[in-house]
Design a protein around this motif. Structure first.
Motif, PDB file in Angstrom:
ATOM      1  N   ASN A  36       0.872  -1.113   0.084  1.00 56.75           N
ATOM      2  CA  ASN A  36       0.020  -0.022   0.032  1.00 56.75           C
ATOM      3  C   ASN A  36       0.799   1.381   0.005  1.00 56.75           C
ATOM      4  N   TYR A  37       0.880   2.146  -0.980  1.00 62.54           N
ATOM      5  CA  TYR A  37       1.641   3.254  -1.208  1.00 62.54           C
ATOM      6  C   TYR A  37       1.026   4.448  -0.656  1.00 62.54           C
ATOM      7  N   ASP A  38      -0.091   4.276  -0.151  1.00 67.24           N
ATOM      8  CA  ASP A  38      -0.988   5.546   0.359  1.00 67.24           C
ATOM      9  C   ASP A  38      -0.933   5.559   1.946  1.00 67.24           C
ATOM     10  N   THR A  41      -4.618   6.205   4.118  1.00 69.77           N
ATOM     11  CA  THR A  41      -5.393   4.947   4.141  1.00 69.77           C
ATOM     12  C   THR A  41      -5.343   4.385   5.462  1.00 69.77           C
ATOM     13  N   SER A 135      -5.259   4.983  -4.118  1.00 76.04           N
ATOM     14  CA  SER A 135      -3.823   4.148  -4.363  1.00 76.04           C
ATOM     15  C   SER A 135      -4.265   2.667  -4.627  1.00 76.04           C
ATOM     16  N   MET A 140      -3.511   2.916 -10.164  1.00 78.14           N
ATOM     17  CA  MET A 140      -2.238   3.178 -10.469  1.00 78.14           C
ATOM     18  C   MET A 140      -2.021   2.588 -11.936  1.00 78.14           C
ATOM     19  N   SER A 160      -3.325  10.326  -6.860  1.00 76.04           N
ATOM     20  CA  SER A 160      -2.937   8.867  -7.338  1.00 76.04           C
ATOM     21  C   SER A 160      -1.720   9.009  -8.284  1.00 76.04           C
ATOM     22  N   VAL A 163       1.089   8.986  -5.933  1.00 77.87           N
ATOM     23  CA  VAL A 163       1.171   7.422  -5.293  1.00 77.87           C
ATOM     24  C   VAL A 163       1.815   6.481  -6.236  1.00 77.87           C
ATOM     25  N   THR A 164       1.566   6.551  -7.543  1.00 80.53           N
ATOM     26  CA  THR A 164       2.001   5.744  -8.545  1.00 80.53           C
ATOM     27  C   THR A 164       3.459   6.095  -8.698  1.00 80.53           C
ATOM     28  N   LYS A 167       5.344   4.513  -5.811  1.00 72.83           N
ATOM     29  CA  LYS A 167       5.473   3.027  -5.943  1.00 72.83           C
ATOM     30  C   LYS A 167       6.771   2.628  -6.830  1.00 72.83           C
TER      31      LYS A 167
END
Length: 512
Positions: A36-38, A41, A135, A140, A160, A163-164, A167
């Motif tokens: 999870n890159y967010d 959350t 996320s 992504m 978004s 976050v991409t 990653k």
């Protein structure tokens, strides 16, 4: 403890075989654990912003959005690109001014409230709405697909997109700095230990424990990229001492058991267990304490690291002694005198003049505390990212071309009267830093009833239960100004709709 040590010594070959076999399911678990890159959350699920995010995704079918800046492109080419973006999987809709008006209408006839949102010189702005959360893997993937469609004149901003990029950056960087950590550990241990080969076995046994730890994360379903980034290096640092202690105990016990390395190792395992169990329990307790944070990133990190310490201890008293016994001859052949001098004189000096060091550290404590109290903490998630990332460049373009730094989403009761929504929009527009508000009423204007809204456009902004408004802000996420702005907008919203919710990156970061 000696019975356990004797068992490990006796079963050293089966232990190594089982340890290697266990790497297979561990590798499978590691490769199939979602990252999870967010970090937003991990906010508590019961706060309003997170409830709003869930409603937006589950009931509205809009989990995320990105603002796309287009420079120097003709309208007909923008229309073609927009149509291509709309066909990308997980893209719910794309809002440009041709969504509201025909592009054949001369610019001077376009209402200013619409024109200023989408146009500024040769730059134009469009909003891309996604079906899943900001996320999610689907969002992504959609961001990367849109980037393939777009060219160098197109900039995709928003959480978004960031976050991409996080990653992609994280996946690229983690193997590199883990390799650096391993290389530095080998160098330092090679200089400080009495064998050039023993550090290799330290790292092999710890490395296996790290793989077991990362593999068993599949039980949690997913872990944060922060946890993934820290876990390997932190586990290496925390558990290395256990390996060094075992080796020193083994070397000492060999003097007590000349020619009997098995008995020496059995006793060394017992002494190591007695010493490191207490140390490891306090370490585990420290990580378990993180699990009680309401910001559940602490729970995520706490579980993984507590598990890593336990696996590190088990590896230290099973896998490592088995390796040492099997490869004892090779380790002995690479033995050397420690290259780092002893610190006997320094140690005696510390003991003799201990009061000086006590006063010194007491004096240092004062400026250290002042420094701690005056260290600013930043919550803007892009502050630590490289400036050459596509999402950071896009955010800069958004600010440069449209004087826009963040976008909020407002959910209102669909049954709210158009007159009340228009009044709310007027008040929100008057809040400092609000550039514009985009919604059904702001598009139609106060004189046109909502029933005249085209059905295609109505579906974007209204799902029958909630109406959505987009609020464009001049203020940066995590700034004091945007936090004050969010508070002011919330006050206005509650006057008209007690269940209305302000959501988006800035409100979530304010909660963070």
């Amino acid at each position: 403890m000696s019975r356990f040590g004797k068992t490990v010594v006796k079963l050293r070959i089966p232990i190594l075989i089982i340890a290697v076999i266990l790497l297979i399911p561990a590798a499978f678990g590691f490769l199939n654990t979602r990252i999870n890159y967010d970090v937003l959350t991990y906010l508590p699920k019961d706060i309003e912003t997170m409830k709003g995010q869930n409603i937006l995704a589950e009931d509205f079918g809009t989990g995320a959005f990105s603002l796309v800046v287009v420079e120097g492109m003709k309208d007909k080419d923008i229309v073609k690109m927009k149509e291509q973006i709309e066909k990308v999987d997980n893209v719910k809709s794309v809002i440009w001014y041709d969504t509201l008006l025909d592009i054949s209408i001369p610019e001077e006839l376009i209402p200013e409230r619409i024109y200023k949102v989408f146009r500024n010189g040769d730059s134009t702005l469009m909003a891309v709405l996604f079906s899943s959360t900001m996320s999610s893997d689907e969002t992504m993937d959609a961001i990367q697909e849109i980037r393939k469609i777009a060219d160098d004149q197109v900039y995709i901003s928003g959480m978004s997109a960031m976050v991409t990029d996080t990653k992609l950056l994280s996946d690229d960087q983690i193997p590199k700095y883990v390799a650096i950590a391993v290389a530095l550990s080998l160098l330092i241990l090679g200089l400080t230990m009495d064998s050039f080969l023993i550090p290799v076995f330290f790292l092999l046994s710890i490395g296996m424990a790290i793989i077991y730890n990362l593999g068993t994360n599949i039980i949690q379903g997913e872990i944060s990229y922060v946890t993934q980034a820290l876990a390997a290096v932190l586990q290496l640092a925390v558990t290395m001492d256990y390996s060094i202690f075992l080796w020193h105990s083994y070397c000492d016990e060999k003097k007590n058991y000349p020619g009997d390395k098995e008995s020496a190792m059995a006793d060394a395992i017992g002494k190591t267990l007695s010493s490191v169990v207490g140390s490891s329990i306090t370490t585990v307790a420290g990580f378990v304490a993180l699990c009680f944070m309401s910001f559940t990133l602490g729970l995520d990190l706490g579980i993984v690291m507590a598990k890593g310490v336990v696996l590190g201890v088990i590896s230290c008293v099973t896998i490592l002694p088995s390796m040492i016994l099997v490869f004892d001859n090779a380790i002995t052949k690479t033995s050397h005198k420690p290259l780092i001098p002893k610190f006997d004189r320094f140690c005696k000096g510390v003991v003799k003049h201990s009061w000086i060091f006590l006063l010194l550290f007491a004096a240092i404590l004062v400026p250290a505390f002042i420094g701690y109290k005056n260290t600013e903490v930043y919550y803007n998630l892009d502050s630590s990212l490289p400036k050459n990332l596509a999402s950071i460049k896009a955010n800069d373009k958004l600010q440069e071309n449209f004087n826009m730094n963040s976008t909020h989403m407002l959910l209102l009761d669909s049954n709210l009267k158009s007159r009340e929504v228009n009044e709310l929009i007027e008040e929100v527009n008057a809040v400092d830093g609000v550039k514009s508000v985009l919604g059904m009423e702001s598009v139609l204007g106060p004189s046109i009833p909502g029933e005249m809204m085209p059905e295609k456009l109505r579906k974007i902004f209204d799902n029958g239960e909630y109406e959505m408004l987009l609020i464009m802000s001049e203020y940066k996420v995590a700034s004091d100004e945007v936090n004050e702005q969010c508070a002011r907008i919330n006050d206005i919203v509650k006057k008209y709709d007690s269940k209305g919710m302000l959501i988006g990156e800035a409100p979530c970061t304010k909660d963070l």
